[in-house]
Design an enzyme around this catalytic site. Structure first.
Site, PDB file in Angstrom:
ATOM      1  N   VAL A   1      45.383  22.427  13.557  1.00 27.74           N
ATOM      2  CA  VAL A   1      46.278  21.478  13.142  1.00 27.74           C
ATOM      3  C   VAL A   1      47.368  22.306  12.858  1.00 27.74           C
ATOM      4  O   VAL A   1      48.772  21.660  13.494  1.00 27.74           O
ATOM      5  CB  VAL A   1      46.141  21.361  11.565  1.00 27.74           C
TER       6      VAL A   1
ATOM      7  N   TRP B   1      48.802  22.706  16.657  1.00 28.17           N
ATOM      8  CA  TRP B   1      49.350  21.266  17.252  1.00 28.17           C
ATOM      9  C   TRP B   1      50.808  21.523  16.921  1.00 28.17           C
ATOM     10  O   TRP B   1      51.573  20.738  17.980  1.00 28.17           O
ATOM     11  CB  TRP B   1      48.749  20.206  16.413  1.00 28.17           C
ATOM     12  N   HIS B   2      51.435  22.023  15.992  1.00 30.74           N
ATOM     13  CA  HIS B   2      52.739  22.084  15.736  1.00 30.74           C
ATOM     14  C   HIS B   2      53.710  22.983  16.600  1.00 30.74           C
ATOM     15  O   HIS B   2      54.708  22.447  16.655  1.00 30.74           O
ATOM     16  CB  HIS B   2      53.230  22.622  14.314  1.00 30.74           C
ATOM     17  N   GLY B   3      53.051  24.023  17.463  1.00 29.30           N
ATOM     18  CA  GLY B   3      54.117  24.661  18.244  1.00 29.30           C
ATOM     19  C   GLY B   3      53.501  25.937  18.843  1.00 29.30           C
ATOM     20  O   GLY B   3      52.378  26.277  18.304  1.00 29.30           O
TER      21      GLY B   3
ATOM     22  N   PHE C   1      58.178  19.071  17.470  1.00 24.90           N
ATOM     23  CA  PHE C   1      56.388  19.231  17.693  1.00 24.90           C
ATOM     24  C   PHE C   1      55.939  18.317  18.299  1.00 24.90           C
ATOM     25  O   PHE C   1      54.739  18.089  18.769  1.00 24.90           O
ATOM     26  CB  PHE C   1      55.995  19.258  16.191  1.00 24.90           C
TER      27      PHE C   1
END
Length: 475
Positions: free
Chosen positions: A322, A325-327, A475
């Protein structure tokens, strides 16, 4: 195209009028118009990256059709692997290629090896993390035989690219959104008005709260070594409120805009800053992503079926992903792993699931609930320091200064942002039992219109109209 832009202020009413005037009696034209509008909306940023949406869309459309016709399991797995490979390949290249090249070079140099690899000038396409996850979920659901594949191409393309939620979610499931493109939409006054209220509240959260807190947060995190401990604490609190106002603001604008076109999107936030533990926080924060990861990562790993040790392992894997996933920065997976540890603590102590809404039958929380709210909020703020920092080194230094109480104390010029944050949280508190913000359709007409005029007046007086991008666009 930003929601808070002049272009969108022209685009939305024009699309709305054409949609209900030209296509009000034709499903085909409704879908064609929404598809065209969605491509114009995305292409206004950069037309070249429409090719990525088309690649992802066509891949999963044809994979879905082949999956339903294919019986041998090995061939079905190959088809699913093709979908996952293409989508994750695009996501990995545009979002993570340079990061992993740099990390490889750095790791090799520590071993005395030197390479002349160079990174590429790669522009991150906005929304790629959202629409690839949406199309992958479709292929996985078809593979699991949970849904039938969509045979109508325009309908499927409209589902993938529907402009309100295209670039920052919610990440919609095919079983919820796709069928809505299969029947003609009729204009309904009350849902449209509810949508406008939700849009208005979204702009309030973005333009008044998030964008007024942004320069304060930017200054504190950019100059943390010069700030006092109380100022750094305020920086963490303000960023928590900023990112919530920014992202929930986007989600409310998206959901409200969709209602104008007769489309229902899923709720993405349920007042998470009033959660009583981290588990409840994630049931209320970015719900479409957390539920996606639960269904397609956590449960396939074994979920909670294999004992507490493996359950903790599955939690850590899921939350680390998780975060990733943001970067492409170590801060993101570490941020996710920290939340995994938070969850692990709840698992260790056997905390029961918090049901319902905090202070459901009272105006204020009980003493126990106050304690739970404060502790959860503090731990959320501490984790978000990692999320906001440029690097793990910056995050660790921020923590060290945060707990250095011997430094000179100063919180000058914090009254205005603190007042905005307080009033926003107070207004959200009194709405926490409502399924959507600004749910005032039952109010007397005079009071209702007074509320609209008051919000618009405050926005015009104190809102920021400089077209600041939404945080989750990166993102």
């Amino acid at each position: 195209m930003l929601f808070n832009s002049f272009e969108f202020a022209l685009f939305l009413p024009l699309t709305f009028l054409v949609y209900w005037w030209v296509a009000k009696n034709s499903l085909r034209w409704q879908n064609v118009l929404l598809l065209t509008a969605s491509y114009v909306f995305y292409g206004a940023w950069d037309w070249r990256f429409l090719s990525l949406i088309l690649i992802s869309s066509f891949t999963d459309y044809f994979v879905g059709l082949r999956l339903i016709q294919t019986k041998p399991q090995i061939k079905r797995k190959i088809l699913l692997g093709l979908s996952l490979g293409i989508n994750l390949g695009m996501l990995g290249f545009f979002k993570y290629f340079n990061f992993f090249v740099q990390e490889f070079i750095h790791a090799a140099s520590t071993l005395g090896l030197h390479f002349n690899f160079s990174t590429l000038h790669i522009i991150l396409p906005i929304g790629i993390s959202f629409y690839t996850f949406q199309t992958m979920a479709y292929s996985i659901d078809v593979y699991r035989r949970q849904i039938e594949p969509e045979r109508h191409l325009v309908k499927y393309l409209a589902f993938v690219s529907f402009f309100p939620q295209l670039v920052a979610g919610p990440i919609e499931r095919s079983k919820d959104l796709l069928p809505q493109f299969g029947h003609i939409r009729k204009f309904q006054y009350e849902p449209a008005v509810q949508g406008l209220r939700q849009v208005l509240w979204g702009f309030l959260a973005k333009l008044l709260v998030a964008d007024n807190l942004a320069p304060v947060v930017d200054d504190i995190f950019a100059n943390y070594s010069e700030k006092s401990a109380p100022m750094l604490a305020l920086g963490a609190v303000f960023f928590t409120i900023q990112i919530y106002a920014d992202f929930s603001g986007y989600s409310n604008i998206a959901i409200g805009t969709a209602k104008l076109f007769g489309i229902r999107l899923s709720t993405n936030f349920k007042y998470p800053l009033f959660a009583r533990d981290i588990a409840e926080f994630w049931r209320r924060w970015h719900i479409s992503l957390s539920s996606w990861c639960k269904d397609y990562i956590y449960i396939p790993l074994g979920g909670n079926r294999l004992g507490k040790r493996k359950q903790f392992r599955n939690i850590m894997i899921t939350f680390t992903l998780v975060g990733l996933w943001h970067g492409a920065n170590w801060t993101y997976p570490v941020f996710g792993a920290v939340h995994g540890v938070y969850f692990g603590f709840l698992l260790l102590i056997g905390r029961k699931k918090n049901e319902g809404i905090v202070a459901e039958r009272t105006i204020l929380p009980s003493l126990k609930e106050w304690g739970q709210l404060i502790v959860t909020f503090i731990f959320s703020c501490l984790a978000l320091i990692i999320f906001r920092s440029e690097s793990m080194t910056d995050a660790l230094l921020y923590y060290s200064f945060l707990f250095d109480f011997g430094r000179e104390t100063s919180t000058a010029n914090m009254l205005a942002p603190a007042g905005i944050a307080f009033l926003f949280l107070t207004s959200e508190w009194f709405q926490r039992k409502s399924p959507q913000p600004l749910n005032i359709q039952g109010w007397p007409s005079l009071l209702r219109w007074g509320t609209y005029i008051g919000i618009i007046t405050v926005l015009l007086a104190y809102g920021q109209f400089k077209e600041h991008s939404f945080i989750y666009f990166q993102f």
